[in-house]
Design an enzyme around this catalytic site. Sequence first.
Site, PDB file in Angstrom:
ATOM      1  N   GLY A  17       2.578   1.659  10.888  1.00  7.63           N
ATOM      2  CA  GLY A  17       3.538   2.755  10.769  1.00  7.63           C
ATOM      3  C   GLY A  17       4.221   3.122  12.076  1.00  7.63           C
ATOM      4  CE  LYS A  68       0.262   3.230   4.853  1.00  3.98           C
ATOM      5  NZ  LYS A  68       0.305   3.358   6.302  1.00  3.98           N
ATOM      6  CD  GLU A 119      -3.414  -2.916   7.364  1.00  3.14           C
ATOM      7  OE1 GLU A 119      -2.310  -3.122   6.867  1.00  3.14           O
ATOM      8  OE2 GLU A 119      -4.047  -1.867   7.187  1.00  3.14           O
ATOM      9  CD  GLU A 165      -2.719   5.230   6.893  1.00  7.77           C
ATOM     10  OE1 GLU A 165      -2.732   5.344   5.657  1.00  7.77           O
ATOM     11  OE2 GLU A 165      -1.772   4.717   7.518  1.00  7.77           O
ATOM     12  CG  ASN A 197      -1.698   1.229   1.435  1.00  4.69           C
ATOM     13  OD1 ASN A 197      -1.818   2.033   0.510  1.00  4.69           O
ATOM     14  ND2 ASN A 197      -2.243   1.416   2.628  1.00  4.69           N
ATOM     15  CB  SER A 220       5.393  -2.413  11.986  1.00  4.96           C
ATOM     16  OG  SER A 220       4.972  -1.084  12.256  1.00  4.96           O
ATOM     17  CG  HIS A 251      -5.596   1.606   5.194  1.00  4.97           C
ATOM     18  ND1 HIS A 251      -5.149   2.538   6.091  1.00  4.97           N
ATOM     19  CD2 HIS A 251      -4.592   0.708   5.037  1.00  4.97           C
ATOM     20  CE1 HIS A 251      -3.902   2.220   6.449  1.00  4.97           C
ATOM     21  NE2 HIS A 251      -3.549   1.114   5.826  1.00  4.97           N
TER      22      HIS A 251
HETATM   23  C1  PEP Z   1      -0.576  -0.184   6.134  1.00  7.26           C
HETATM   24  O1  PEP Z   1      -0.634   0.997   5.907  1.00  7.26           O
HETATM   25  O2  PEP Z   1      -1.477  -0.934   5.735  1.00  7.26           O
HETATM   26  C2  PEP Z   1       0.559  -0.673   6.912  1.00  7.26           C
HETATM   27  C3  PEP Z   1       0.513  -1.888   7.376  1.00  7.26           C
HETATM   28  O3  PEP Z   1       1.627   0.198   7.109  1.00  7.26           O
HETATM   29  P1  PEP Z   1       3.055  -0.160   7.752  1.00  7.26           P
HETATM   30  O4  PEP Z   1       3.518  -1.447   7.099  1.00  7.26           O
HETATM   31  O5  PEP Z   1       3.921   0.983   7.416  1.00  7.26           O
HETATM   32  O6  PEP Z   1       2.841  -0.358   9.205  1.00  7.26           O
END
Ligand code: PEP
Length: 259
Positions: A176, A12, A170, A100, A10, A216, A98
């Site tokens: 992040g 973003k 997630e 976000e 992703n 992460s 997601h």
């Molecule tokens: C994401 O945005 O779906 C995500 C898992 O980000 P990160 O891997 O940076 O934690």
Amino acid sequence: MARKVIVAGNWKMNKTASEGVALVEALKPLVADVCECCAEVVVCPTFTTLSAVVEACKGSNVKVGAQNVHWAESGAFTGEISAAMLKEAGVEYVIIGHSERRQYFGETDATVNSRLKAAVAAGLKPIVCIGETLEEREGNKTEAVLGKQLEDGLKDLDSATVGAMVLAYEPVWAIGTGKTATPEMAQETHAFIRSKVAELFGKEAAENVRIQYGGSMKPENAEELVRQADIDGGLIGGAALKADSFAALVKNAIKGAGC
Ligand code: PEP
């Protein structure tokens, strides 16, 4: 039944079209030996980068997804994009819900459900994100939160559709932040998600649905995470922005799956 690993990046709000093309041009040779029989590799750029990346991925084993889709066919929805527009651009997958989007743009389980239905109707393959906040986890509400996200987000879908789709678990506190759920903690939650899918849509849908872990995930922890029985890949943010780390993560995920 062996489920095919799926690792999706992703991006973003990162990468212009030229930067996105450069990234996939670097990625393609690094994952060229990944057999599509055991793993799918997907990149999810921004809307303006999609067409160029679709073009650059032609003839390779890298697939393309979008980061959102609207439920209406067309109309006065400034800033949104329709499923038909994504299909015509050559997109195969779409991320829906997601955290976000939920956190900053008012996405709810009801809007997730509407977007999901539009995506499925258009033949896009959805990656539906669910996850709990730190406060919810610490308050022992993880299962209640995930259960509701599944009940309301996947409402009215049939079992075959759910079995064919991808869920991304997630934990919001891991996105992040550099904090990853331990493989055991992630497995426990993935097993709960699969059992909830079984309760709502039957055993076959639960056995078939692929559940990615996200939060992460990096090359160093991908193997151990995907080794867990109910983790079928990853949805990757930061580590997907560089070809070498994304490719290494894909390879380690495949190792974890024993493929
Ligand atoms: C994401 O945005 O779906 C995500 C898992 O980000 P990160 O891997 O940076 O934690």
